[in-house]
Design a protein around this motif. Sequence first.
Motif, PDB file in Angstrom:
ATOM      1  N   LEU A  13       0.829  -1.204   0.000  1.00 47.75           N
ATOM      2  CA  LEU A  13       0.000   0.000   0.000  1.00 47.75           C
ATOM      3  C   LEU A  13       0.867   1.259   0.000  1.00 47.75           C
ATOM      4  O   LEU A  13       0.527   2.252  -0.665  1.00 47.75           O
ATOM      5  CB  LEU A  13      -0.934  -0.007   1.212  1.00 47.75           C
ATOM      6  CG  LEU A  13      -1.978  -1.129   1.243  1.00 47.75           C
ATOM      7  CD1 LEU A  13      -2.862  -1.010   2.471  1.00 47.75           C
ATOM      8  CD2 LEU A  13      -2.840  -1.097  -0.023  1.00 47.75           C
ATOM      9  N   ALA A  14       1.982   1.228   0.731  1.00 45.18           N
ATOM     10  CA  ALA A  14       2.881   2.380   0.749  1.00 45.18           C
ATOM     11  C   ALA A  14       3.481   2.625  -0.635  1.00 45.18           C
ATOM     12  O   ALA A  14       3.632   3.782  -1.072  1.00 45.18           O
ATOM     13  CB  ALA A  14       3.985   2.168   1.783  1.00 45.18           C
ATOM     14  N   LEU A  32      -9.848   2.738   1.663  1.00 45.77           N
ATOM     15  CA  LEU A  32      -9.884   1.356   2.146  1.00 45.77           C
ATOM     16  C   LEU A  32     -11.151   1.101   2.947  1.00 45.77           C
ATOM     17  O   LEU A  32     -11.476   1.857   3.875  1.00 45.77           O
ATOM     18  CB  LEU A  32      -8.670   1.063   3.028  1.00 45.77           C
ATOM     19  CG  LEU A  32      -7.295   1.121   2.359  1.00 45.77           C
ATOM     20  CD1 LEU A  32      -6.200   0.981   3.411  1.00 45.77           C
ATOM     21  CD2 LEU A  32      -7.171   0.025   1.310  1.00 45.77           C
ATOM     22  N   SER A  33     -11.830   0.039   2.612  1.00 50.26           N
ATOM     23  CA  SER A  33     -13.038  -0.343   3.329  1.00 50.26           C
ATOM     24  C   SER A  33     -12.826  -1.677   4.033  1.00 50.26           C
ATOM     25  O   SER A  33     -12.214  -2.592   3.472  1.00 50.26           O
ATOM     26  CB  SER A  33     -14.212  -0.459   2.343  1.00 50.26           C
ATOM     27  OG  SER A  33     -15.349  -1.011   2.973  1.00 50.26           O
ATOM     28  N   ARG A 186     -18.559   0.263   3.261  1.00 48.15           N
ATOM     29  CA  ARG A 186     -18.179   0.552   1.868  1.00 48.15           C
ATOM     30  C   ARG A 186     -19.189   1.465   1.188  1.00 48.15           C
ATOM     31  O   ARG A 186     -18.808   2.382   0.443  1.00 48.15           O
ATOM     32  CB  ARG A 186     -18.050  -0.765   1.093  1.00 48.15           C
ATOM     33  CG  ARG A 186     -17.608  -0.579  -0.359  1.00 48.15           C
ATOM     34  CD  ARG A 186     -17.515  -1.906  -1.087  1.00 48.15           C
ATOM     35  NE  ARG A 186     -17.139  -1.737  -2.478  1.00 48.15           N
ATOM     36  CZ  ARG A 186     -15.888  -1.611  -2.901  1.00 48.15           C
ATOM     37  NH1 ARG A 186     -14.899  -1.648  -2.042  1.00 48.15           N
ATOM     38  NH2 ARG A 186     -15.622  -1.441  -4.180  1.00 48.15           N
ATOM     39  N   ASP A 187     -20.471   1.239   1.436  1.00 47.71           N
ATOM     40  CA  ASP A 187     -21.510   2.034   0.785  1.00 47.71           C
ATOM     41  C   ASP A 187     -21.358   3.516   1.143  1.00 47.71           C
ATOM     42  O   ASP A 187     -21.458   4.387   0.283  1.00 47.71           O
ATOM     43  CB  ASP A 187     -22.890   1.529   1.207  1.00 47.71           C
ATOM     44  CG  ASP A 187     -24.009   2.407   0.665  1.00 47.71           C
ATOM     45  OD1 ASP A 187     -24.097   2.551  -0.565  1.00 47.71           O
ATOM     46  OD2 ASP A 187     -24.785   2.957   1.477  1.00 47.71           O
ATOM     47  N   LYS A 188     -21.100   3.803   2.405  1.00 51.47           N
ATOM     48  CA  LYS A 188     -20.946   5.196   2.826  1.00 51.47           C
ATOM     49  C   LYS A 188     -19.635   5.781   2.287  1.00 51.47           C
ATOM     50  O   LYS A 188     -19.596   6.939   1.859  1.00 51.47           O
ATOM     51  CB  LYS A 188     -20.976   5.297   4.356  1.00 51.47           C
ATOM     52  CG  LYS A 188     -22.284   4.864   5.008  1.00 51.47           C
ATOM     53  CD  LYS A 188     -22.258   5.157   6.491  1.00 51.47           C
ATOM     54  CE  LYS A 188     -23.501   4.649   7.204  1.00 51.47           C
ATOM     55  NZ  LYS A 188     -23.438   3.201   7.459  1.00 51.47           N
ATOM     56  N   VAL A 205     -12.659   2.695  -4.327  1.00 53.09           N
ATOM     57  CA  VAL A 205     -12.590   2.155  -2.974  1.00 53.09           C
ATOM     58  C   VAL A 205     -12.145   0.702  -3.046  1.00 53.09           C
ATOM     59  O   VAL A 205     -12.714  -0.097  -3.796  1.00 53.09           O
ATOM     60  CB  VAL A 205     -13.958   2.253  -2.263  1.00 53.09           C
ATOM     61  CG1 VAL A 205     -13.909   1.574  -0.898  1.00 53.09           C
ATOM     62  CG2 VAL A 205     -14.371   3.720  -2.111  1.00 53.09           C
ATOM     63  N   GLN A 206     -11.126   0.369  -2.272  1.00 49.38           N
ATOM     64  CA  GLN A 206     -10.622  -0.999  -2.240  1.00 49.38           C
ATOM     65  C   GLN A 206     -10.993  -1.669  -0.916  1.00 49.38           C
ATOM     66  O   GLN A 206     -11.107  -1.005   0.116  1.00 49.38           O
ATOM     67  CB  GLN A 206      -9.092  -1.004  -2.395  1.00 49.38           C
ATOM     68  CG  GLN A 206      -8.584  -0.357  -3.665  1.00 49.38           C
ATOM     69  CD  GLN A 206      -7.084  -0.377  -3.741  1.00 49.38           C
ATOM     70  OE1 GLN A 206      -6.437  -1.379  -3.449  1.00 49.38           O
ATOM     71  NE2 GLN A 206      -6.494   0.745  -4.131  1.00 49.38           N
ATOM     72  N   GLN A 207     -11.167  -2.971  -0.970  1.00 44.31           N
ATOM     73  CA  GLN A 207     -11.463  -3.740   0.236  1.00 44.31           C
ATOM     74  C   GLN A 207     -10.155  -4.145   0.915  1.00 44.31           C
ATOM     75  O   GLN A 207      -9.297  -4.770   0.287  1.00 44.31           O
ATOM     76  CB  GLN A 207     -12.267  -4.997  -0.118  1.00 44.31           C
ATOM     77  CG  GLN A 207     -12.777  -5.784   1.075  1.00 44.31           C
ATOM     78  CD  GLN A 207     -13.938  -5.100   1.773  1.00 44.31           C
ATOM     79  OE1 GLN A 207     -14.665  -4.326   1.167  1.00 44.31           O
ATOM     80  NE2 GLN A 207     -14.101  -5.382   3.062  1.00 44.31           N
TER      81      GLN A 207
END
Length: 409
Positions: A13-14, A32-33, A186-188, A205-207
Amino acid sequence: MEHFARPILAKTLADGLQGRAAFGDASSGLFLSAPRRTGKSTFLQLDLTPELESRGAVVVYCDLWSDTKRNPAHLIADSIANELSKHLGIVARTAKSMGLEEVNLAGWMKIDTTRIGKIDGITLTDAVKALHEVAKKPIALIIDEAQHSLTSTLGESAMTALKSARDQMNRPGRFNLMLVMSGSDRDKLLRLVNSNGAPFYGSSVQQLPNLGLEFVSRAAALIEQQLPARHPINVDKLLIAFNTLSCRPQFFASALGDVLNPLNPSPESCEDRLVAAALKRLADDEAHMKSDFLALRPLEQSVLWRLLDQGSHFRPYDADALNFYAEKTDERVTAQQVQHVLEVLRTRTPSMVWKSARGDYAIQEAMMYEWFAKLNQAGAWPPVGPERPLPRSTPLSRLRDRARRSQVG
């Protein structure tokens, strides 16, 4: 249990935040979710933060759920101000040692960190730029539960300001401001990126990956190490229990503690008891949601039902929605009544409905969506109790008709 580090994920991620990944748009903002209590905040603070610091970044962490009574914009400003104060102190001491009475910082004369984002203070954008100027390092701003910013106009404006700061400070190959936005729903969180008016429109948005087999295997190794008599531990059953608990390490550790407690001996294996405990926890959670739903009045139930079914497409006052409420309550329903119900559901304790500053609605606890989908797929929705309440103000003639139909049946 001790912290389970994920250094490889943190490094990946970095790399993305610094534009070193071959694909992806994390350098424009990493979203990130991850569901609540699955280790998201722990990962951000104990894995990603030290990784970014090791690369020379100044990391500012802000949890918007740390004080839900305060405006999210003020929490963000305070986090930046606290870090800026540290570095301004260093600059001031250096200037004093050189015989300077004032500090000229990129065009600003003396920054009052208590006024950041306020009418008579510097803007949030300028505060972030100032932090970069005095630190002489790239800035990584991590905002946990970032979706909460959308509950106020000031919070949404703060996000827009951060987007502006990112655009001003970053250049191809140079990323002086790295933004990490995380959320438990995630929805928000998608509302920050998925419309033309969203602050970060165009980002994705990624999980965040859940903990899994490696985490459970570490737990099994610890059990075998501390309780040799239980060797070998069935890792597959531990994994079943962990997945049943929706990959929430805190609940997993708590259940393990109960199962391995020497004061609670049992002829069953600890693995079987753990699976049973996980299933009981799941059943208790679902029973609690059912109880909360059945405690609502008929119109409240129908509005919540519509919101669960429609998700991000929920439109509370359109003709289809009003017809839906009328069908479920057997009464005519007005938009004013629905508005009142939504406010009741939003302000009750605990809150069942979330509302953004723009008037969008969502279920407060994302787990309720999973519960709804499970029952709906099984043909068991809506849940019913021993006595399902009748709609309020039901005409006497209608009650008599229902009584006759009941007698005929």
